[in-house]
Each structure stands twice: as structure tokens, then as C-alpha cells.
Design a protein around this motif. Structure first.
Motif, PDB file in Angstrom:
ATOM      1  N   VAL A  96      50.419  35.970  35.654  1.00 41.17           N
ATOM      2  CA  VAL A  96      50.929  37.240  36.181  1.00 41.17           C
ATOM      3  C   VAL A  96      50.587  37.370  37.664  1.00 41.17           C
ATOM      4  O   VAL A  96      51.423  37.788  38.480  1.00 41.17           O
ATOM      5  CB  VAL A  96      50.351  38.427  35.390  1.00 41.17           C
ATOM      6  N   ALA A  97      49.370  36.986  38.032  1.00 41.69           N
ATOM      7  CA  ALA A  97      48.955  37.074  39.433  1.00 41.69           C
ATOM      8  C   ALA A  97      49.818  36.177  40.311  1.00 41.69           C
ATOM      9  O   ALA A  97      50.246  36.586  41.405  1.00 41.69           O
ATOM     10  CB  ALA A  97      47.481  36.690  39.566  1.00 41.69           C
ATOM     11  N   MET A  98      50.109  34.961  39.842  1.00 42.48           N
ATOM     12  CA  MET A  98      50.935  34.043  40.625  1.00 42.48           C
ATOM     13  C   MET A  98      52.343  34.595  40.820  1.00 42.48           C
ATOM     14  O   MET A  98      52.911  34.508  41.914  1.00 42.48           O
ATOM     15  CB  MET A  98      50.999  32.673  39.931  1.00 42.48           C
ATOM     16  N   ILE A  99      52.903  35.162  39.759  1.00 46.95           N
ATOM     17  CA  ILE A  99      54.256  35.723  39.852  1.00 46.95           C
ATOM     18  C   ILE A  99      54.297  36.882  40.834  1.00 46.95           C
ATOM     19  O   ILE A  99      55.206  36.981  41.669  1.00 46.95           O
ATOM     20  CB  ILE A  99      54.739  36.159  38.458  1.00 46.95           C
ATOM     21  N   LEU A 100      53.295  37.766  40.761  1.00 50.88           N
ATOM     22  CA  LEU A 100      53.272  38.915  41.650  1.00 50.88           C
ATOM     23  C   LEU A 100      53.128  38.495  43.113  1.00 50.88           C
ATOM     24  O   LEU A 100      53.795  39.055  44.000  1.00 50.88           O
ATOM     25  CB  LEU A 100      52.126  39.855  41.255  1.00 50.88           C
ATOM     26  N   VAL A 101      52.273  37.518  43.370  1.00 53.12           N
ATOM     27  CA  VAL A 101      52.093  37.029  44.744  1.00 53.12           C
ATOM     28  C   VAL A 101      53.391  36.402  45.248  1.00 53.12           C
ATOM     29  O   VAL A 101      53.829  36.662  46.380  1.00 53.12           O
ATOM     30  CB  VAL A 101      50.934  36.024  44.819  1.00 53.12           C
ATOM     31  N   ALA A 102      54.014  35.582  44.409  1.00 51.99           N
ATOM     32  CA  ALA A 102      55.261  34.919  44.810  1.00 51.99           C
ATOM     33  C   ALA A 102      56.355  35.944  45.086  1.00 51.99           C
ATOM     34  O   ALA A 102      57.044  35.867  46.109  1.00 51.99           O
ATOM     35  CB  ALA A 102      55.707  33.946  43.721  1.00 51.99           C
ATOM     36  N   LEU A 103      56.517  36.917  44.199  1.00 46.00           N
ATOM     37  CA  LEU A 103      57.555  37.928  44.380  1.00 46.00           C
ATOM     38  C   LEU A 103      57.289  38.779  45.615  1.00 46.00           C
ATOM     39  O   LEU A 103      58.211  39.136  46.354  1.00 46.00           O
ATOM     40  CB  LEU A 103      57.653  38.810  43.140  1.00 46.00           C
ATOM     41  N   GLY A 104      56.014  39.101  45.838  1.00 46.53           N
ATOM     42  CA  GLY A 104      55.673  39.885  47.016  1.00 46.53           C
ATOM     43  C   GLY A 104      55.987  39.151  48.303  1.00 46.53           C
ATOM     44  O   GLY A 104      56.544  39.728  49.246  1.00 46.53           O
ATOM     45  N   ALA A 105      55.664  37.858  48.346  1.00 44.51           N
ATOM     46  CA  ALA A 105      55.933  37.061  49.544  1.00 44.51           C
ATOM     47  C   ALA A 105      57.430  36.931  49.796  1.00 44.51           C
ATOM     48  O   ALA A 105      57.898  37.036  50.935  1.00 44.51           O
ATOM     49  CB  ALA A 105      55.299  35.678  49.400  1.00 44.51           C
ATOM     50  N   VAL A 106      58.199  36.727  48.733  1.00 46.21           N
ATOM     51  CA  VAL A 106      59.655  36.623  48.878  1.00 46.21           C
ATOM     52  C   VAL A 106      60.228  37.946  49.363  1.00 46.21           C
ATOM     53  O   VAL A 106      61.111  37.975  50.229  1.00 46.21           O
ATOM     54  CB  VAL A 106      60.314  36.227  47.540  1.00 46.21           C
TER      55      VAL A 106
END
Length: 209
Positions: A12-22
Motif C-alpha cells: 500500500v505504501a509503495m502504491i501511494l508513493v508511486a501515485l503521489g509522484a505521478v
């Protein structure tokens, strides 16, 4: 904390970081992509450190081209939706393959490389990527070719996964690294996305997407 809980929280943390950066884009996204590519390349060099300089050079470009593809896609007018399409197609492949493989089982896809992967899993991943990728492309007015590219990109993602599995098997290691609790290394998580990003970027550069 159980392995499943650790794996879930990390995911979940990886997905949130990736989505935030995008979502933010610009320099933030560029730094995120550069950090991910650097981490993958470091793990690549550790896996292949006894295989000669050609593997180091090849690994550099294997990481560079997908990174450039993601940056190129994000800078387009519809860049946010395009990069999210890459993520959705890749994640749908993994999820569809996991559940179809567990529910159906059957013949193995590549037993000498990755004993847990099944043909049913591949088909499930293709179906999920086609459905979710097509739905995302249609909902956001992306190029019509993306309506049907989910399934072939799922095959590409699985090929990337199998290639990394072959590298690890040859090197005699279970994971590419230990940076991500419950998931292994960054290469373990991005093996399929690297390939999908590269092909999507190439198609976009050619004017087909």
C-alpha cells in the motif's frame, strides 16, 4: 507483525508513493523514477556481479530505457492518464495472474524458471489487464489502441517477470534485494513494469499511442 500484514502495508505504501509522484509530476516524478531505476540497477549488478561487464552495460540500458519512457509519457498532454495506464495494466496483470493461478492451477507456464506460475495465471493476468486497462483508456479518452493493448502488455509483463526469475535462479538467490519488507527488492516489484513502460513509451514515441 505477520508476513502478510508486512507485505500488505509495504504494498500500500509503495502504491501511494508511486501515485503521489505521478500526480505531482515534474521534478518530483523525475526524481522518483531516477531513484527507482537506480535501485533496480544496483540490484541487477549484485545479481550479475560474476557474469562480466556486458551484463553491467546491458543492465544500465535495461533500466534507463523504461525510465526515459515513463518521463516521456508523463510529459505528454495526457501524460498522467498514460502513466497510470502503464501502472494499471501491470498491476492488473499481477493481481489477475495471482488469483487465476490459485483458483484454477493447471499446467505450469515455465516450471524450470518460476515453478509457481501457471498458464491459467497468464490468461487471468491478460484478462484483467485487458479489462481494467481498456476501461481506464476509454474513461479518460486515451488512444483507442490502448483499449486492446492490455492483454499483450500482460504477456510483456510476465516475460519481464520470468526474465528476472531466470536471473535470480542463475545467481542462486531468492530475491533481488531486501529493501522492501515482505517484497524483496525493487527489481522484484518492477520487473514487469519495466517492460510495459518501455513498450508503451516506444509506441507513444512512434505516434501509435
Amino acid at each position: 507483525m505477520s508476513d502478510l500484514k508486512t507485505r500488505s502495508l509495504t504494498g500500500v505504501a509503495m502504491i501511494l508513493v508511486a501515485l503521489g509522484a505521478v500526480w505531482v509530476g515534474g521534478m518530483v516524478f523525475a526524481l522518483f523514477v531516477a531513484a527507482a531505476a537506480t535501485a533496480v540497477y544496483w540490484e541487477w549488478t549484485q545479481i550479475s556481479k560474476k557474469w562480466g561487464i556486458a551484463w553491467r552495460i546491458g543492465g544500465f540500458f535495461y533500466c534507463l530505457f523504461p525510465a526515459l519512457a515513463l518521463l516521456f509519457l508523463r510529459e505528454r498532454i495526457e501524460g498522467l492518464d498514460l502513466v497510470l495506464w502503464v501502472f494499471i495494466a501491470t498491476w492488473a496483470t499481477d493481481i489477475g495472474a495471482y488469483f487465476a493461478g490459485r483458483a484454477i492451477g493447471g499446467p505450469k507456464l515455465a516450471p524450470r524458471i518460476s515453478p509457481n506460475k501457471t498458464i491459467a495465471g497468464l490468461v487471468g493476468g491478460m484478462a484483467a489487464a485487458a479489462l481494467l486497462g481498456g476501461a481506464w483508456a476509454h474513461a479518460n479518452g486515451l488512444a483507442p489502441v490502448l483499449y486492446v493493448l492490455g492483454a499483450p502488455m500482460a504477456v510483456a509483463a510476465q516475460a519481464g517477470d520470468l526474465f528476472e526469475s531466470w536471473m535470480k535462479r542463475r545467481a542462486g538467490v531468492k530475491d533481488s534485494g531486501a529493501l522492501l519488507p515482505g517484497h524483496g527488492g525493487v527489481f522484484d516489484r518492477l520487473d514487469g513494469l519495466l517492460v510495459v513502460a518501455f513498450f508503451t513509451g516506444a509506441l507513444s514515441y512512434a505516434g501509435l499511442v
